[in-house]
Design a protein around this motif. Structure first.
Motif, short mmCIF file in Angstrom:
data_model
loop_
_atom_site.label_atom_id
_atom_site.label_comp_id
_atom_site.label_asym_id
_atom_site.label_seq_id
_atom_site.Cartn_x
_atom_site.Cartn_y
_atom_site.Cartn_z
N LEU A 25 2.81 -38.59 25.37
CA LEU A 25 3.03 -39.46 26.53
C LEU A 25 3.36 -38.67 27.79
O LEU A 25 2.96 -39.06 28.89
N CYS A 26 4.05 -37.54 27.65
CA CYS A 26 4.34 -36.69 28.81
C CYS A 26 3.06 -36.09 29.40
O CYS A 26 2.89 -36.05 30.62
N ILE A 27 2.17 -35.62 28.55
CA ILE A 27 0.88 -35.09 29.02
C ILE A 27 0.12 -36.20 29.73
O ILE A 27 -0.46 -36.01 30.80
N ALA A 28 0.12 -37.40 29.16
CA ALA A 28 -0.60 -38.53 29.75
C ALA A 28 -0.04 -38.85 31.14
O ALA A 28 -0.81 -38.96 32.11
N TYR A 29 1.26 -38.98 31.25
CA TYR A 29 1.86 -39.33 32.54
C TYR A 29 1.67 -38.20 33.55
O TYR A 29 1.32 -38.44 34.70
N ALA B 226 -2.12 -38.26 34.60
CA ALA B 226 -2.67 -39.48 35.24
C ALA B 226 -1.51 -40.44 35.52
O ALA B 226 -1.36 -41.46 34.85
N GLN B 227 -0.71 -40.10 36.52
CA GLN B 227 0.50 -40.87 36.79
C GLN B 227 0.22 -42.34 37.08
O GLN B 227 0.94 -43.21 36.62
N VAL C 68 7.04 -45.22 32.58
CA VAL C 68 8.34 -44.91 33.20
C VAL C 68 8.93 -46.09 33.94
O VAL C 68 10.06 -46.02 34.40
N LYS C 69 8.19 -47.18 34.06
CA LYS C 69 8.68 -48.36 34.77
C LYS C 69 8.93 -49.51 33.81
O LYS C 69 8.74 -50.67 34.16
N ALA C 70 9.36 -49.20 32.62
CA ALA C 70 9.61 -50.24 31.63
C ALA C 70 10.88 -51.00 32.00
O ALA C 70 11.80 -50.45 32.60
N GLU C 71 10.91 -52.25 31.60
CA GLU C 71 12.12 -53.03 31.79
C GLU C 71 13.19 -52.48 30.87
O GLU C 71 12.92 -52.08 29.75
N GLU C 72 14.42 -52.50 31.35
CA GLU C 72 15.51 -51.96 30.56
C GLU C 72 15.61 -52.68 29.22
O GLU C 72 15.55 -53.91 29.15
N GLY C 73 15.72 -51.91 28.17
CA GLY C 73 15.85 -52.47 26.84
C GLY C 73 14.54 -52.78 26.14
O GLY C 73 14.53 -53.21 25.00
N ILE D 237 5.12 -49.86 25.81
CA ILE D 237 3.93 -49.50 25.03
C ILE D 237 2.66 -49.83 25.77
O ILE D 237 1.98 -48.95 26.23
N MET D 238 2.30 -51.06 25.92
CA MET D 238 1.02 -51.43 26.53
C MET D 238 1.27 -52.43 27.65
O MET D 238 1.99 -53.39 27.44
N PRO D 239 0.69 -52.21 28.80
CA PRO D 239 0.82 -53.21 29.86
C PRO D 239 0.06 -54.48 29.45
O PRO D 239 -0.99 -54.41 28.83
N GLN D 240 0.62 -55.61 29.77
CA GLN D 240 -0.02 -56.89 29.42
C GLN D 240 -1.08 -57.26 30.44
O GLN D 240 -1.04 -57.04 31.55
#
Length: 180
Positions: A153-157, A160-161, A168-173, A177-180
């Motif tokens: 995942l680090c290589i991916a980000y 291709a940020q 890196v912008k996931a909701e807390e908690g 994984i996959m954007p809807q």
């Protein structure tokens, strides 16, 4: 059935090597067969079966990305090991870690949608593999799946940020994984 090897052959066509490299699927008696100098890059049917078992436990929308993404990563991982040998690329650290890094980097060139599904599918596989590591297993030739998960995942980000900003912008908690 999905003709993944045929598509990868086209993708890898620009790679010019001083000798022919055969990529094959084979019955190995284990999930992996160590690459041998001058030999083929082999993905074992036992690994494919393991991928299928893990994918079956994934949510319905993640089954296909886990199946295809992890298979592509496995093939590129084995190809990377062979290319390191054929071109005599010096590798610092674990060769399998370097092969993982190169496979993740290559996947980023598949186009945004395919890269996202392949990277995320592979990460889900690493996360769901259920393999635990204790004692001397940490000295293995391959990193633990947890480390492979974060490295991938680090290589991916890093590569291709914009495509992977959801990581890196996931909701807390919540798991990103996959954007809807």
């Amino acid at each position: 059935k999905r003709q993944v090897l045929e598509e990868l052959k086209q993708f890898l066509a620009p790679l010019k090597l001083p000798r022919k490299l055969t990529v094959q699927l084979d019955q190995c008696g284990a999930a992996a067969r160590p690459y041998r100098t001058g030999g083929p890059a082999t993905v074992c049917y036992e690994l494919v079966e393991q991928i299928e078992r893990v994918a079956a436990k994934a949510s319905p929308n993640m089954r296909e990305p886990v199946l295809v993404g992890t298979f592509i990563q496995a093939v590129l991982h084995e190809v990377a090991l062979a290319v390191f040998d054929i071109l005599q690329v010096p590798v610092w650290g674990r060769p399998h870690d370097a092969a993982d890094m190169l496979s993740a980097l290559l996947v980023l060139h598949f186009g945004e949608d395919v890269a996202r599904q392949t990277i995320v599918g592979t990460a889900v596989f690493f996360e769901m593999s259920g393999r635990t590591w204790t004692g001397s297993a940490f000295a293995n030739v391959s990193s633990p799946e947890g480390q492979r998960y974060f490295n991938f995942l680090c290589i991916a980000y890093g590569g291709a940020q914009k495509t992977f900003e959801f990581l890196v912008k996931a909701e807390e908690g919540k798991e990103p994984i996959m954007p809807q």
